[in-house]
Design an enzyme around this catalytic site. Structure first.
Site, mmCIF file in Angstrom:
data_model
loop_
_atom_site.group_PDB
_atom_site.id
_atom_site.type_symbol
_atom_site.label_atom_id
_atom_site.label_comp_id
_atom_site.label_asym_id
_atom_site.label_seq_id
_atom_site.Cartn_x
_atom_site.Cartn_y
_atom_site.Cartn_z
ATOM 1 N N ASP A 280 -6.742 -25.198 0.842
ATOM 2 C CA ASP A 280 -7.165 -26.529 0.415
ATOM 3 C C ASP A 280 -8.619 -26.673 0.867
ATOM 4 O O ASP A 280 -9.001 -26.104 1.896
ATOM 5 C CB ASP A 280 -6.274 -27.583 1.072
ATOM 6 C CG ASP A 280 -6.741 -28.988 0.753
ATOM 7 O OD1 ASP A 280 -7.042 -29.247 -0.422
ATOM 8 O OD2 ASP A 280 -6.810 -29.820 1.678
ATOM 9 N N CYS B 214 25.773 -8.721 25.132
ATOM 10 C CA CYS B 214 26.209 -9.488 26.320
ATOM 11 C C CYS B 214 26.139 -10.991 26.025
ATOM 12 O O CYS B 214 27.010 -11.759 26.434
ATOM 13 C CB CYS B 214 25.317 -9.170 27.513
ATOM 14 S SG CYS B 214 25.205 -7.427 27.888
ATOM 15 N N CYS C 177 21.170 -7.968 27.087
ATOM 16 C CA CYS C 177 21.303 -7.430 25.727
ATOM 17 C C CYS C 177 21.972 -8.464 24.818
ATOM 18 O O CYS C 177 22.635 -9.382 25.296
ATOM 19 C CB CYS C 177 22.119 -6.143 25.738
ATOM 20 S SG CYS C 177 23.811 -6.374 26.320
#
Length: 707
Positions: free
Chosen positions: A400, A23, A20
């Protein structure tokens, strides 16, 4: 990596075991406290830590011991660890679960409140929640309210009010939840780990007529690498000897093999399918295109998407608010309406558990990591969560023309002369244009070389570029001009009506007309055409189906531009543009549509790319400028990657929104159960664990999106 840590001063380590974001933050703070470390920064998405200062892997692993993190050097081989159900840290969970079942069965046989049953539950809680309690209590002392703190308060509180069975069950379910989270995040990161394993770690090298197998770290620029059929290339280089077909899917995402012969560029990680190749190494291992892709993707995963920034800010206030709410639930009903203390304290503890922000915090990063990893495997580099979200919100894309909608390799199609011989005029034109980098100039030079004419010995003086219109130079004491019709209209209005008709006919056919002349007369028209890419029309059609407006920006004349624009089907065409005009138009386009992408070659269109919401570069493989300047790089010259990127980004945006709404919604529903007193620790832990797992699994759906 943030600007506070410069690349030269830091050392990078790979970390395994993060489950996580909180952590990861704890690990980062622990590393900062190591003696000799000046600063540290964790990239949670890529599972890396950047450390400024002196430290060792052993010290780093001690800093991550709270979650049994494993650390290795950035270039070290990945270590395969057993699946989570076989890992040593989970053995205590099995023992805890066994004790829970035995105690529950014993409670059914004798008495639920019997001392032996209570001891069994208590032992189960201590064994299964030992590391959780250490982290939770430490955070509680520091007034840091993360999921460990909330869980610790809830479990200890449950034990105090005599809910031993539910306390023990919460410990086990939470341990399973963490293991599944870790597994899910590792699954999301696998796309990047798989990129790291693409190129071999050793290669067969010839030095001084001796062949030897050498580790890639020891291969030098200029070494000759021998690649047999069926082998992958370990390094970037150019073909020195041989011809073969190479599968470049790992770099460009294209599975169709490309034929490579002498002097062609080849990339590490590509598969040699047929012939024996000898390749002269041109880059060190850390500078290969594959290494740059991996580095850019990992850095992109550390970039916070706008929704992630919102979630992080929200969670900062949300968690303390849940703690206060839980306290009010536990205290107010007994004090005001005379409710049972045990019942309402239990409800408050359940509210703490259901309020854990795990699902909310992980909702965005797991989706971003998965989407960016999927894109990289399909030959698209998205350089951050912010660009992923911006692409999902695009309303218009500016293209372009040259090299993007067209192949960018123009050729001479017509030569109309008005005096002197065709060959003489072509030689003069090539002599003037040989110093130019313009694609039209190269078309003329190729034509002259095809005819076997020599122009390099022609003496040219006083060369001058006329911005946006052409060039002029002195040859044999006479000034010559090469440029667009507008250049010659400015030179005493030289173009006759009949010549104008010829120019219009050529331009209407989609050709660009260049004129060679002097200050007093026109000598020749040279018509050049650039072939439209086969995929351009289909790509523009797909983008229109996605509701995106398309426009072509070009410095070419209006008639030629309109002919090509109609051929590919763009919504609008803007022609006769200088580089600064493209920039101005992109700014206007943004005012109209808000979210606008510009796609070009990443070099000539740099100002327009920078001004757009998202700058997309074509053909990033082997082009350092494109990789560095663009927000998104299409590694191959395949325009089909563009609709795929838009669809992936839109899907990621939708999944992020779903995750945030779902993770907050399920908690809101669970908290409403407090009103009738129906919320239990069982429901709370399943709501928290279920939300986290569903959010992660929902994000992993992004792996299924193909180009």
């Amino acid at each position: 990596m943030s600007e506070s840590l410069s690349k030269e001063e830091i050392k990078t380590y790979r970390v395994q075991g993060f489950s996580c974001a909180s952590c990861a933050k704890t690990f980062e703070n622990n590393v900062k406290k190591i003696q000799g470390v000046e600063n540290a920064e964790v990239n949670f998405g890529a599972s890396k830590i950047y450390v400024k200062g002196r430290t060792t892997i052993e010290e780093l692993e001690r800093a991550g011991a709270f979650e049994n993190l494993k650390v290795r050097g950035e270039k070290e081989q990945k270590v395969d660890y057993p699946p989570f159900w076989k890992q040593k840290e989970n053995i205590k969970v099995y023992i805890s679960a066994l004790l829970l079942l035995v105690s529950w069965f014993l409670g059914k046989q004798i008495e639920e409140a019997h001392i032996f049953v209570t001891i069994g539950y208590a032992t189960s809680i201590l064994i299964g929640g030992y590391t959780l309690f250490i982290k939770g209590l430490r955070n509680l002392i520091r007034l840091q309210f993360d999921m460990n703190t909330l869980m610790t308060i809830a479990i200890i509180g449950a034990a105090i009010i005599g809910e031993w069975l539910e306390g023990a069950t919460v410990v086990i379910l939470f341990a399973i939840s963490e293991a599944l989270e870790r597994y899910s995040m590792d699954k999301a990161r696998q796309s990047i780990e798989s990129l790291m394993d693409i190129a071999p770690k050793e290669a067969l090298i010839r030095r001084e007529n001796q062949e030897m197998s050498i580790h890639v770290e020891d291969i030098q620029i200029g070494d000759i690498m021998i690649v047999k059929p069926g082998q992958k290339l370990a390094m970037d280089g150019t073909v020195f000897k041989g011809t073969s077909t190479l599968n470049q899917a790992a770099i460009t995402g294209e599975s169709v093999p490309i034929t490579k012969t002498i002097d062609d560029e080849v990339f590490a990680g590509t598969l040699n399918e047929e012939g024996l190749l000898e390749v002269r190494v041109t880059k060190r291992v850390e500078d290969t295109t594959l290494s740059k892709i991996i580095y850019l993707v990992e850095e992109a995963q550390a970039e916070r998407a706008p929704s992630q920034t919102f979630v992080d800010k929200f969670a900062k206030y949300y968690t303390p608010a849940i703690v206060i709410l839980a306290m009010l639930i536990a205290v107010i009903p007994p004090l005001i309406i005379g409710g049972d203390w045990s019942t309402w304290v239990y409800q408050g503890l359940a509210a703490l558990v259901v309020g854990c922000p795990c699902a909310l915090v992980i909702s965005t990063p797991v989706a971003v990591v998965t989407a960016i990893g999927n894109a990289a495997k399909n030959g698209v580099l998205i350089k951050g969560g912010v660009y992923l979200e911006e692409t999902g919100n695009l309303k218009a894309i500016a293209f372009d023309k040259t090299g993007t909608l067209t192949k960018g390799v123009p050729s001479v199609t017509d030569i109309v002369t008005y005096s002197r011989s065709e060959d003489e005029l072509l030689i003069i034109t090539a002599a003037i244009e040989k110093g130019s980098q313009h694609p039209l100039a190269s078309a003329i030079i190729r034509k002259v070389e095809e005819k076997g004419l020599h122009f390099n010995n022609i003496s040219m003086k006083e060369f001058q570029s006329i911005t946006g219109k052409g060039v002029k130079a002195r040859i044999n004491h006479e000034i010559y001009y090469v440029g667009s019709p507008s250049l010659f209209e400015g030179l005493h209005n030289q173009i006759s009506n009949k010549q104008k008709e010829t120019i219009i006919d050529l331009q209407t056919a989609g050709k660009t007309v260049m004129i060679l002349g002097t200050e007093t007369e026109i000598l020749a028209f040279i018509a050049v055409a650039d072939e439209v890419r086969g995929s351009s029309k289909a790509v523009i059609s797909k983008l229109k189906q996605l509701g995106i407006e398309t426009v072509m920006l070009t410095g070419d004349n209006q008639r030629t531009a309109k002919a090509i624009g109609q051929q590919v089907g763009v919504t609008d065409v803007k022609a006769d543009l200088l580089p600064e005009d493209k920039l101005t138009y992109i700014k206007e386009f943004r005012e109209k549509h808000q979210n606008v992408a510009m796609i070009g070659d990443g070099v000539n269109d740099a100002p327009a790319l920078a001004a757009s919401t998202v700058g997309v570069a074509m053909g990033g493989a082997g082009t350092d400028t494109a990789l560095e300047t663009a927000d998104i790089a299409l590694m191959s010259d395949d325009l089909n990657k563009l609709p795929y990127t838009v669809q992936l980004s839109r899907k990621a945006l939708m999944i992020i929104k779903q995750n945030i709404i779902f993770s907050l919604g399920i908690k809101a529903i669970a908290l409403l159960l407090v009103v009738p007193g129906w919320l239990t620790l069982w429901i709370a832990i399943f709501a928290d664990m279920g939300a986290t797992l569903l959010v992660t699994l929902n994000s992993l759906r992004l792996l299924r999106i193909k180009k």
